[in-house]
Design a protein around this motif. Sequence first.
Motif, PDB file in Angstrom:
ATOM      1  N   GLY A   1      -7.849   3.935   1.155  1.00 32.46           N
ATOM      2  CA  GLY A   1      -8.492   2.991   2.066  1.00 32.46           C
ATOM      3  C   GLY A   1      -8.816   1.656   1.450  1.00 32.46           C
ATOM      4  O   GLY A   1      -8.998   0.670   2.170  1.00 32.46           O
ATOM      5  N   VAL A   2      -8.903   1.573   0.124  1.00 30.71           N
ATOM      6  CA  VAL A   2      -9.220   0.302  -0.524  1.00 30.71           C
ATOM      7  C   VAL A   2      -8.094  -0.699  -0.332  1.00 30.71           C
ATOM      8  O   VAL A   2      -8.317  -1.875  -0.012  1.00 30.71           O
ATOM      9  CB  VAL A   2      -9.510   0.513  -2.021  1.00 30.71           C
ATOM     10  CG1 VAL A   2      -9.666  -0.826  -2.734  1.00 30.71           C
ATOM     11  CG2 VAL A   2     -10.756   1.355  -2.199  1.00 30.71           C
TER      12      VAL A   2
ATOM     13  N   GLU B   1     -17.841 -11.147   1.102  1.00 29.15           N
ATOM     14  CA  GLU B   1     -17.317  -9.907   1.680  1.00 29.15           C
ATOM     15  C   GLU B   1     -15.871  -9.673   1.242  1.00 29.15           C
ATOM     16  O   GLU B   1     -15.465  -8.540   0.977  1.00 29.15           O
ATOM     17  CB  GLU B   1     -17.393  -9.970   3.209  1.00 29.15           C
ATOM     18  CG  GLU B   1     -18.796  -9.768   3.763  1.00 29.15           C
ATOM     19  CD  GLU B   1     -19.321  -8.374   3.473  1.00 29.15           C
ATOM     20  OE1 GLU B   1     -18.655  -7.393   3.863  1.00 29.15           O
ATOM     21  OE2 GLU B   1     -20.381  -8.269   2.839  1.00 29.15           O
ATOM     22  N   TYR B   2     -15.103 -10.750   1.152  1.00 25.02           N
ATOM     23  CA  TYR B   2     -13.716 -10.611   0.684  1.00 25.02           C
ATOM     24  C   TYR B   2     -13.686 -10.118  -0.758  1.00 25.02           C
ATOM     25  O   TYR B   2     -12.890  -9.240  -1.118  1.00 25.02           O
ATOM     26  CB  TYR B   2     -12.982 -11.945   0.796  1.00 25.02           C
ATOM     27  CG  TYR B   2     -11.621 -11.904   0.131  1.00 25.02           C
ATOM     28  CD1 TYR B   2     -10.518 -11.385   0.796  1.00 25.02           C
ATOM     29  CD2 TYR B   2     -11.453 -12.356  -1.184  1.00 25.02           C
ATOM     30  CE1 TYR B   2      -9.272 -11.310   0.177  1.00 25.02           C
ATOM     31  CE2 TYR B   2     -10.220 -12.290  -1.804  1.00 25.02           C
ATOM     32  CZ  TYR B   2      -9.134 -11.760  -1.117  1.00 25.02           C
ATOM     33  OH  TYR B   2      -7.920 -11.683  -1.739  1.00 25.02           O
TER      34      TYR B   2
ATOM     35  N   CYS C   1       0.828  -1.212   0.000  1.00 27.99           N
ATOM     36  CA  CYS C   1       0.000   0.000   0.000  1.00 27.99           C
ATOM     37  C   CYS C   1       0.864   1.265   0.000  1.00 27.99           C
ATOM     38  O   CYS C   1       0.522   2.260  -0.660  1.00 27.99           O
ATOM     39  CB  CYS C   1      -0.939  -0.006   1.209  1.00 27.99           C
ATOM     40  SG  CYS C   1      -2.186  -1.330   1.156  1.00 27.99           S
TER      41      CYS C   1
ATOM     42  N   GLN D   1      -6.756  -5.805   5.483  1.00 29.84           N
ATOM     43  CA  GLN D   1      -7.439  -6.210   6.693  1.00 29.84           C
ATOM     44  C   GLN D   1      -8.375  -7.397   6.438  1.00 29.84           C
ATOM     45  O   GLN D   1      -8.443  -8.337   7.250  1.00 29.84           O
ATOM     46  CB  GLN D   1      -8.232  -5.031   7.259  1.00 29.84           C
ATOM     47  CG  GLN D   1      -7.349  -3.897   7.771  1.00 29.84           C
ATOM     48  CD  GLN D   1      -8.158  -2.699   8.216  1.00 29.84           C
ATOM     49  OE1 GLN D   1      -9.395  -2.681   8.102  1.00 29.84           O
ATOM     50  NE2 GLN D   1      -7.483  -1.671   8.726  1.00 29.84           N
ATOM     51  N   ALA D   2      -9.079  -7.347   5.308  1.00 26.49           N
ATOM     52  CA  ALA D   2      -9.980  -8.457   4.978  1.00 26.49           C
ATOM     53  C   ALA D   2      -9.204  -9.753   4.752  1.00 26.49           C
ATOM     54  O   ALA D   2      -9.627 -10.833   5.178  1.00 26.49           O
ATOM     55  CB  ALA D   2     -10.793  -8.110   3.732  1.00 26.49           C
TER      56      ALA D   2
ATOM     57  N   SER E   1     -14.240  -6.534  -0.905  1.00 21.73           N
ATOM     58  CA  SER E   1     -13.191  -5.726  -0.270  1.00 21.73           C
ATOM     59  C   SER E   1     -11.904  -5.715  -1.071  1.00 21.73           C
ATOM     60  O   SER E   1     -11.092  -4.796  -0.912  1.00 21.73           O
ATOM     61  CB  SER E   1     -12.898  -6.251   1.141  1.00 21.73           C
ATOM     62  OG  SER E   1     -14.047  -6.164   1.958  1.00 21.73           O
ATOM     63  N   CYS E   2     -11.687  -6.709  -1.920  1.00 21.09           N
ATOM     64  CA  CYS E   2     -10.409  -6.802  -2.625  1.00 21.09           C
ATOM     65  C   CYS E   2     -10.571  -6.613  -4.128  1.00 21.09           C
ATOM     66  O   CYS E   2     -10.805  -5.500  -4.576  1.00 21.09           O
ATOM     67  CB  CYS E   2      -9.729  -8.124  -2.278  1.00 21.09           C
ATOM     68  SG  CYS E   2      -8.979  -8.102  -0.626  1.00 21.09           S
TER      69      CYS E   2
ATOM     70  N   ARG F   1      -5.705  -0.726   2.042  1.00 22.26           N
ATOM     71  CA  ARG F   1      -5.633  -1.113   3.454  1.00 22.26           C
ATOM     72  C   ARG F   1      -6.808  -2.024   3.814  1.00 22.26           C
ATOM     73  O   ARG F   1      -6.664  -2.980   4.585  1.00 22.26           O
ATOM     74  CB  ARG F   1      -5.661   0.117   4.348  1.00 22.26           C
ATOM     75  CG  ARG F   1      -4.633   1.181   3.989  1.00 22.26           C
ATOM     76  CD  ARG F   1      -3.308   0.899   4.600  1.00 22.26           C
ATOM     77  NE  ARG F   1      -2.343   1.973   4.282  1.00 22.26           N
ATOM     78  CZ  ARG F   1      -1.041   1.867   4.436  1.00 22.26           C
ATOM     79  NH1 ARG F   1      -0.521   0.742   4.880  1.00 22.26           N
ATOM     80  NH2 ARG F   1      -0.250   2.872   4.133  1.00 22.26           N
ATOM     81  N   GLY F   2      -7.996  -1.704   3.263  1.00 23.76           N
ATOM     82  CA  GLY F   2      -9.171  -2.529   3.552  1.00 23.76           C
ATOM     83  C   GLY F   2      -9.019  -3.944   3.046  1.00 23.76           C
ATOM     84  O   GLY F   2      -9.435  -4.907   3.704  1.00 23.76           O
ATOM     85  N   CYS F   3      -8.406  -4.096   1.878  1.00 19.91           N
ATOM     86  CA  CYS F   3      -8.155  -5.434   1.346  1.00 19.91           C
ATOM     87  C   CYS F   3      -7.181  -6.184   2.241  1.00 19.91           C
ATOM     88  O   CYS F   3      -7.343  -7.387   2.485  1.00 19.91           O
ATOM     89  CB  CYS F   3      -7.618  -5.343  -0.078  1.00 19.91           C
ATOM     90  SG  CYS F   3      -7.235  -6.941  -0.826  1.00 19.91           S
TER      91      CYS F   3
END
Length: 361
Positions: free
Chosen positions: A208-209, A272-273, A193, A215-216, A276-277, A211-213
Amino acid sequence: MKAQSAAAAEEDEANNPLPESDFAEEELTSKKKGTNEAEPKEGPKEELKAPCRQYIIDRCDGVSKKEEGKGRPPLKPCLPPPCIKWCPTLLEQNAVCKTAGSLGVINPKNDRWRARIFKVGIVSNVIGLILTIVACASISLQFDALMSLPFSYGSSISDNPRIPGINIGIGLRGVAVESPLQGQTVWTFDQFCDRAYKTGTVQYFGEGVCRGCGQASSGLVSTLLISVVTYFPNIFTDVTRMYSNYDVNCQKMVGSFFGLLSLFLSLYTWQEYIHSCFSAFYEGVIPYNTQGYAMSPKEVDTAEKRLKILVNMEYDWKAGNGLILVVTATALKIIDIVCNLLVPTPTITRNKDEQIEYENL
């Protein structure tokens, strides 16, 4: 005088004895009374009121009395768990469990079809287990593993023949990148990232996308490992239910209804994954200047900036092989759930007369 009176009484008794029939009648009456008083304690009515649970205890202990040459589960973990005999009312002998156990289209006494159906369930579980174990390679930080079995895979096509495209494999703990400038590298999500921020690529898919990936993906590590472990109880349950003299209502509840709940939760997690990714990443052309920095759409609009474009990279994102394997393994659970729903539990788990008969064996 006293001696004469006593002698006279003895002589009178000898001459007029009481009839033996009177003693016999009194003795018979007393026996009948004793028998009638004892009957309520030993009669069948008391047996009907008492809970019959010996068949549950024997099945959990692996010593079912009515095997009739049908065999028993080969391994101790395949026997019904002991918690069933510890809490039979809660886990086995209640209206919900009995109703669930009675559901099915196969004759509960048809052991041939019972064995065939649960062999199909076992095979589907074993295949799902193998696929899930292979997908665990995405937890690794090895380049080859991440490129072969990523959960998200991205690739780019370059319009400059001197600069090849970039391949990106996103695992659950890191990212493998194959680029003309960096070569083959593996980065953590934080490093990946940070690189996207430095090159300006992040402006194309929003802050944020990335980082969100990360975390997921990290959250799926424990989910994937738990999925591997939970396959073993499913396999043991199918083996148990192959043998009618060891099948119980609780095992069917676990194999069908709780299996269905687990299926929905797994599909929701993978969905959900996906959101998110790779579905959140930018798909399209990203222009890079001579310094390797991504140019914004506004910069590209001017002719002066357009001359500074070194290469245009067209990115495409899709599900990786690791995610495909896991989703396939999850879908295979449907087969096992159907197998459990098709076969009802033995009638002894619901029939009081058969339970009493078993108690008297």
